[in-house]
Motif scaffolding. Structure first.
Motif, PDB file in Angstrom:
ATOM      1  N   UNK A  62       0.819  -1.203   0.000  1.00  0.00           N
ATOM      2  CA  UNK A  62       0.000   0.000   0.000  1.00  0.00           C
ATOM      3  C   UNK A  62       0.855   1.256   0.000  1.00  0.00           C
ATOM      4  N   UNK A  63       2.001   1.182   0.640  1.00  0.00           N
ATOM      5  CA  UNK A  63       2.898   2.327   0.647  1.00  0.00           C
ATOM      6  C   UNK A  63       4.304   1.815   0.899  1.00  0.00           C
ATOM      7  N   UNK A  64       5.230   2.734   0.929  1.00  0.00           N
ATOM      8  CA  UNK A  64       6.623   2.345   1.022  1.00  0.00           C
ATOM      9  C   UNK A  64       7.282   3.093   2.169  1.00  0.00           C
ATOM     10  N   UNK A  65       8.185   2.417   2.826  1.00  0.00           N
ATOM     11  CA  UNK A  65       8.841   3.025   3.981  1.00  0.00           C
ATOM     12  C   UNK A  65       9.765   4.143   3.542  1.00  0.00           C
ATOM     13  N   UNK A  66       9.834   5.163   4.365  1.00  0.00           N
ATOM     14  CA  UNK A  66      10.739   6.281   4.114  1.00  0.00           C
ATOM     15  C   UNK A  66      11.944   6.131   5.026  1.00  0.00           C
ATOM     16  N   UNK A  67      13.101   5.947   4.443  1.00  0.00           N
ATOM     17  CA  UNK A  67      14.304   5.791   5.254  1.00  0.00           C
ATOM     18  C   UNK A  67      14.673   7.122   5.880  1.00  0.00           C
ATOM     19  N   UNK A  68      15.018   7.082   7.148  1.00  0.00           N
ATOM     20  CA  UNK A  68      15.428   8.307   7.826  1.00  0.00           C
ATOM     21  C   UNK A  68      16.777   8.762   7.309  1.00  0.00           C
ATOM     22  N   UNK A  69      16.932  10.059   7.165  1.00  0.00           N
ATOM     23  CA  UNK A  69      18.219  10.598   6.761  1.00  0.00           C
ATOM     24  C   UNK A  69      19.117  10.751   7.967  1.00  0.00           C
ATOM     25  N   UNK A  70      20.392  11.018   7.706  1.00  0.00           N
ATOM     26  CA  UNK A  70      21.321  11.234   8.810  1.00  0.00           C
ATOM     27  C   UNK A  70      20.912  12.435   9.642  1.00  0.00           C
ATOM     28  N   UNK A  71      20.220  13.394   8.985  1.00  0.00           N
ATOM     29  CA  UNK A  71      19.783  14.580   9.707  1.00  0.00           C
ATOM     30  C   UNK A  71      18.770  14.269  10.786  1.00  0.00           C
ATOM     31  N   UNK A  72      18.129  13.092  10.719  1.00  0.00           N
ATOM     32  CA  UNK A  72      17.149  12.701  11.722  1.00  0.00           C
ATOM     33  C   UNK A  72      17.786  11.926  12.872  1.00  0.00           C
ATOM     34  N   UNK A  73      19.078  11.675  12.790  1.00  0.00           N
ATOM     35  CA  UNK A  73      19.761  10.880  13.789  1.00  0.00           C
ATOM     36  C   UNK A  73      20.747  11.756  14.565  1.00  0.00           C
ATOM     37  N   UNK A  74      21.018  11.428  15.828  1.00  0.00           N
ATOM     38  CA  UNK A  74      22.019  12.201  16.577  1.00  0.00           C
ATOM     39  C   UNK A  74      23.394  12.058  15.935  1.00  0.00           C
TER      40      UNK A  74
ATOM     41  N   UNK B 189      27.370  11.760  15.484  1.00  0.00           N
ATOM     42  CA  UNK B 189      28.475  11.112  16.181  1.00  0.00           C
ATOM     43  C   UNK B 189      29.419  12.172  16.741  1.00  0.00           C
ATOM     44  N   UNK B 190      30.057  11.893  17.894  1.00  0.00           N
ATOM     45  CA  UNK B 190      31.041  12.850  18.432  1.00  0.00           C
ATOM     46  C   UNK B 190      32.178  13.122  17.455  1.00  0.00           C
ATOM     47  N   UNK B 191      32.414  12.210  16.532  1.00  0.00           N
ATOM     48  CA  UNK B 191      33.493  12.393  15.575  1.00  0.00           C
ATOM     49  C   UNK B 191      33.068  13.067  14.284  1.00  0.00           C
ATOM     50  N   UNK B 192      31.895  13.692  14.269  1.00  0.00           N
ATOM     51  CA  UNK B 192      31.423  14.350  13.047  1.00  0.00           C
ATOM     52  C   UNK B 192      32.214  15.633  12.796  1.00  0.00           C
ATOM     53  N   UNK B 193      32.852  15.694  11.641  1.00  0.00           N
ATOM     54  CA  UNK B 193      33.655  16.858  11.261  1.00  0.00           C
ATOM     55  C   UNK B 193      32.806  17.885  10.526  1.00  0.00           C
ATOM     56  N   UNK B 194      31.959  17.420   9.629  1.00  0.00           N
ATOM     57  CA  UNK B 194      31.103  18.309   8.841  1.00  0.00           C
ATOM     58  C   UNK B 194      29.900  17.509   8.369  1.00  0.00           C
TER      59      UNK B 194
ATOM     60  N   UNK C 239      21.373  13.166   2.993  1.00  0.00           N
ATOM     61  CA  UNK C 239      22.229  13.765   4.015  1.00  0.00           C
ATOM     62  C   UNK C 239      23.606  13.122   3.974  1.00  0.00           C
ATOM     63  N   UNK C 240      24.633  13.909   4.272  1.00  0.00           N
ATOM     64  CA  UNK C 240      25.992  13.375   4.336  1.00  0.00           C
ATOM     65  C   UNK C 240      26.687  13.905   5.582  1.00  0.00           C
ATOM     66  N   UNK C 241      27.649  13.139   6.061  1.00  0.00           N
ATOM     67  CA  UNK C 241      28.439  13.562   7.220  1.00  0.00           C
ATOM     68  C   UNK C 241      29.842  12.988   7.097  1.00  0.00           C
ATOM     69  N   UNK C 242      30.835  13.843   7.246  1.00  0.00           N
ATOM     70  CA  UNK C 242      32.231  13.405   7.304  1.00  0.00           C
ATOM     71  C   UNK C 242      32.543  13.092   8.761  1.00  0.00           C
ATOM     72  N   UNK C 243      32.985  11.867   8.999  1.00  0.00           N
ATOM     73  CA  UNK C 243      33.138  11.370  10.367  1.00  0.00           C
ATOM     74  C   UNK C 243      34.524  10.760  10.530  1.00  0.00           C
ATOM     75  N   UNK C 244      35.103  10.956  11.693  1.00  0.00           N
ATOM     76  CA  UNK C 244      36.365  10.289  12.012  1.00  0.00           C
ATOM     77  C   UNK C 244      36.170   9.385  13.220  1.00  0.00           C
ATOM     78  N   UNK C 245      36.702   8.189  13.104  1.00  0.00           N
ATOM     79  CA  UNK C 245      36.628   7.220  14.200  1.00  0.00           C
ATOM     80  C   UNK C 245      37.861   6.339  14.133  1.00  0.00           C
ATOM     81  N   UNK C 246      38.569   6.253  15.250  1.00  0.00           N
ATOM     82  CA  UNK C 246      39.807   5.469  15.310  1.00  0.00           C
ATOM     83  C   UNK C 246      40.783   5.906  14.214  1.00  0.00           C
ATOM     84  N   UNK C 247      40.875   7.229  14.027  1.00  0.00           N
ATOM     85  CA  UNK C 247      41.802   7.845  13.068  1.00  0.00           C
ATOM     86  C   UNK C 247      41.457   7.543  11.612  1.00  0.00           C
ATOM     87  N   UNK C 248      40.286   6.967  11.359  1.00  0.00           N
ATOM     88  CA  UNK C 248      39.840   6.701   9.987  1.00  0.00           C
ATOM     89  C   UNK C 248      38.755   7.702   9.614  1.00  0.00           C
TER      90      UNK C 248
END
Length: 359
Positions: A197-209, A211-216, A240-249
């Motif tokens: 009947x309908x289709x699920x809408x995936x949440x964007x990154x903007x809808x999620x908290x 990460x502490x490692x978010x650069x931009x 939505x996009x996010x540049x993230x660093x974790x464990x120097x990656x």
């Protein structure tokens, strides 16, 4: 009528509207096009082979048909041909325009949960297009792209059988007769496949908290012309996009809003910002995690990423070559909303069902 050589084809004018605001139909020997939101506009004819356009008399009259064929015989492509006595007969191309509109609905209907534009049922739309195409067989004496009745009809029997609507029942009966004529195995008697009947809408990154490692982070709009239909929510700012660093990656996380029956899996996605770049493939839900590389193709260093200016980041999805304007997308959304709000005389059953589902 005025004929000029447009991009290698003799045509009665330039394209009447830019993609995706143009409805197109390929018939034998020609391609016809109309602005999708202007039913009063006569078709623009672009001839792929005038000698194969045996139907031309139906919309230009017999004298007009002869005049066009004679005028185009062995003509210099730099010439402009004036045929003042030839024009499209009033109402003669209405059925073809409706077919073109149906194919436009398949490719460009801007279904969006965010914008409140209900998706059209592909099974119902394809079934009605199959019936209309078969009725217009005189225009499809060659195997053109839009002449594939079997391709429209074959996949949808079970989905149509799941409806409980007398209008769909009548359409199913016509499709069953058509399938018998074509020798196509077509079963609409409930195979157990559920109609979505309908289709699920995936949440964007903007809808999620974040990460502490978010650069931009940021958002972009996926160009409709770059991707297949029936996958992404057609609203603006749907990725939505996010540049993230974790464990120097350093990675870039992307998430597109999906709102359709088809999967986003395998669609290319890329990011570029100055010397930094990354590329990969979306998963079925429209997400991806891409490694961020520097100008030498090596993994970006964490310190470099924190010190970079990411304001010029560009994210591309799909083909990456299209650039329709946001104003053009707004024009198409307005057209779709108007057809749902007040169904037109040429409305397809799929549109009527979508409009009714809003209430």
């Amino acid at each position: 009528m005025r004929l000029a050589n447009e991009s290698g084809l003799w045509a009665t004018g330039p394209p009447p509207a830019p993609i995706p605001a143009v409805a197109v139909l390929e018939v034998s020997g020609a391609v016809l096009s109309w602005p999708v939101d202007d039913p009063s506009h006569p078709p623009v004819l672009a001839f792929t082979d005038p000698a194969r356009a045996d139907w031309m008399w139906r919309i230009l009259g017999e004298a007009g048909h002869v005049a066009v064929v004679e005028a185009l015989r062995d003509r210099d492509r730099t010439e402009v041909i004036e045929l003042p006595s030839v024009s499209v007969l009033s109402g003669s191309a209405d059925s073809l325009r409706r077919l073109a509109l149906g194919h436009w609905l398949r490719r460009w209907w801007p279904a969006s949960r965010r914008d409140g534009i209900t998706a059209l049922d592909p099974a119902v739309l394809d079934a009605e297009l199959a019936v209309l195409t078969a009725a217009a067989e005189d225009y499809f004496t060659d195997d053109t792209l839009d002449a594939d009745v079997v391709g429209l009809l074959a996949p949808h029997g079970a989905a149509l059988g799941s409806y409980r609507d007398p209008r769909v029942d009548a359409l199913v009966a016509r499709c069953r007769d058509l399938a018998d004529e074509l020798g196509v195995r077509w079963d609409s008697q409930g195979s157990g496949a559920a109609r979505r009947e309908d289709y699920a809408l995936a949440a964007g990154l903007g809808d999620e908290p974040r990460s502490p490692g978010t650069i931009a982070a940021g958002g972009v709009t996926i160009a409709w012309s770059d991707v297949p239909p029936a996958i992404f929510d057609a609203a603006e700012h749907n990725l939505d996009w996010a540049v993230v660093t974790e464990d120097a990656t350093v990675t870039v996380q992307v998430r597109a809003a999906v709102s359709g029956p088809d999967s986003a899996a395998g669609i290319p996605v890329s990011l570029r910002c100055g010397a930094f770049h990354g590329a990969g493939l979306l998963d079925a839900e429209g997400g991806a995690v891409l490694p961020v590389l520097d100008a030498d193709g090596r993994p970006a260093e964490e310190a470099q990423a924190w010190n970079a200016d990411w304001s010029a980041t560009r994210v591309g999805v799909g083909g990456g070559g299209a650039a329709e304007s946001s104003e053009l997308r707004d024009r198409v959304r307005a057209f779709a909303c108007a057809r749902l709000a007040t169904p037109a005389a040429d409305a397809f059953l799929a549109e009527l069902l979508a409009a009714e589902s809003d209430y």
